[in-house]
Scaffold this motif. Structure first.
Motif, PDB file in Angstrom:
ATOM      1  N   LEU A  44       4.589  -3.957  -2.358  1.00  0.00           N
ATOM      2  CA  LEU A  44       5.934  -3.798  -1.809  1.00  0.00           C
ATOM      3  C   LEU A  44       6.172  -2.347  -1.386  1.00  0.00           C
ATOM      4  O   LEU A  44       6.693  -2.085  -0.302  1.00  0.00           O
ATOM      5  CB  LEU A  44       6.976  -4.224  -2.847  1.00  0.00           C
ATOM      6  N   ILE A  45       5.752  -1.412  -2.216  1.00  0.00           N
ATOM      7  CA  ILE A  45       5.945   0.008  -1.889  1.00  0.00           C
ATOM      8  C   ILE A  45       5.027   0.412  -0.733  1.00  0.00           C
ATOM      9  O   ILE A  45       5.432   1.151   0.159  1.00  0.00           O
ATOM     10  CB  ILE A  45       5.738   0.894  -3.130  1.00  0.00           C
ATOM     11  N   ARG A  46       3.784  -0.123  -0.721  1.00  0.00           N
ATOM     12  CA  ARG A  46       2.864   0.178   0.384  1.00  0.00           C
ATOM     13  C   ARG A  46       3.426  -0.301   1.721  1.00  0.00           C
ATOM     14  O   ARG A  46       3.207   0.318   2.749  1.00  0.00           O
ATOM     15  CB  ARG A  46       1.507  -0.494   0.151  1.00  0.00           C
ATOM     16  N   SER A  47       4.146  -1.413   1.690  1.00  0.00           N
ATOM     17  CA  SER A  47       4.683  -1.972   2.940  1.00  0.00           C
ATOM     18  C   SER A  47       5.747  -1.081   3.574  1.00  0.00           C
ATOM     19  O   SER A  47       6.025  -1.205   4.769  1.00  0.00           O
ATOM     20  CB  SER A  47       5.245  -3.372   2.701  1.00  0.00           C
ATOM     21  N   VAL A  48       6.360  -0.178   2.795  1.00  0.00           N
ATOM     22  CA  VAL A  48       7.390   0.709   3.351  1.00  0.00           C
ATOM     23  C   VAL A  48       6.936   2.164   3.434  1.00  0.00           C
ATOM     24  O   VAL A  48       7.740   3.034   3.763  1.00  0.00           O
ATOM     25  CB  VAL A  48       8.714   0.620   2.546  1.00  0.00           C
ATOM     26  N   LEU A  49       5.661   2.426   3.149  1.00  0.00           N
ATOM     27  CA  LEU A  49       5.172   3.808   3.203  1.00  0.00           C
ATOM     28  C   LEU A  49       5.257   4.380   4.610  1.00  0.00           C
ATOM     29  O   LEU A  49       5.675   5.511   4.805  1.00  0.00           O
ATOM     30  CB  LEU A  49       3.727   3.895   2.700  1.00  0.00           C
ATOM     31  N   ARG A  50       4.828   3.583   5.608  1.00  0.00           N
ATOM     32  CA  ARG A  50       4.874   4.067   6.994  1.00  0.00           C
ATOM     33  C   ARG A  50       6.175   3.623   7.648  1.00  0.00           C
ATOM     34  O   ARG A  50       6.591   2.480   7.485  1.00  0.00           O
ATOM     35  CB  ARG A  50       3.696   3.507   7.796  1.00  0.00           C
ATOM     36  N   PRO A  51       6.807   4.501   8.403  1.00  0.00           N
ATOM     37  CA  PRO A  51       8.056   4.099   9.072  1.00  0.00           C
ATOM     38  C   PRO A  51       7.765   3.032  10.122  1.00  0.00           C
ATOM     39  O   PRO A  51       6.702   3.034  10.739  1.00  0.00           O
ATOM     40  CB  PRO A  51       8.553   5.390   9.724  1.00  0.00           C
TER      41      PRO A  51
END
Length: 140
Positions: free
Chosen positions: A95-102
């Motif tokens: 879940l956190i990886r999915s929002v790392l890149r804008p």
């Protein structure tokens, strides 16, 4: 330490785990053991998360996110506590990886002439169908 990416990791004290009894298969064993895992991660007060990542995570409007900004993930997929624990940790990391890149900015485009004509032709067709219906009702 939960490693999200080479530049981001969450320390153990920020992850709060609670173990509960799981439902589902397992016979009498399931009534005696606490194999389900509930992982809580305070997104708002976490010093480990960069501000941009925190904003994108909160903007997701995920149903697992409470009003206080705490992310609650439950794991009861497996019959054994260790596997459920690994499962919820991996789901949090994903879940956190999915929002790392804008997200990419949407480039506004104009509809083509052909698509406009198709749309108008469809509207005319629909209008003709409705016109024939009104004539049928009025003649009876």
């Amino acid at each position: 330490m939960l490693t999200i990416s080479p530049s981001l990791a969450l320390p153990e004290p920020e992850l709060v785990e609670r173990f509960l009894r799981a439902d589902g298969p397992g016979g009498q064993h399931v009534n005696r053991t606490e194999s389900a895992v509930e992982l809580r991660f305070d997104v708002i007060n976490s010093p480990s998360l960069p501000d941009e990542v925190r904003e994108r995570l909160l903007a997701r409007r995920d149903r697992r996110l409470t009003a206080e900004g705490v992310l609650v993930i439950q794991g009861r997929r497996f019959r054994d506590q260790a596997r459920n624990r690994d499962d919820v940790r991996e789901r949090l990391a994903e879940l956190i990886r999915s929002v790392l890149r804008p997200p990419k900015k949407r480039v506004a485009t104009r509809p083509t002439r052909a698509s406009k004509e198709r749309r108008l032709a469809g509207k005319q067709q629909r209008g003709k169908i409705k016109q024939t219906r009104s004539r049928e009702w009025s003649s009876e």
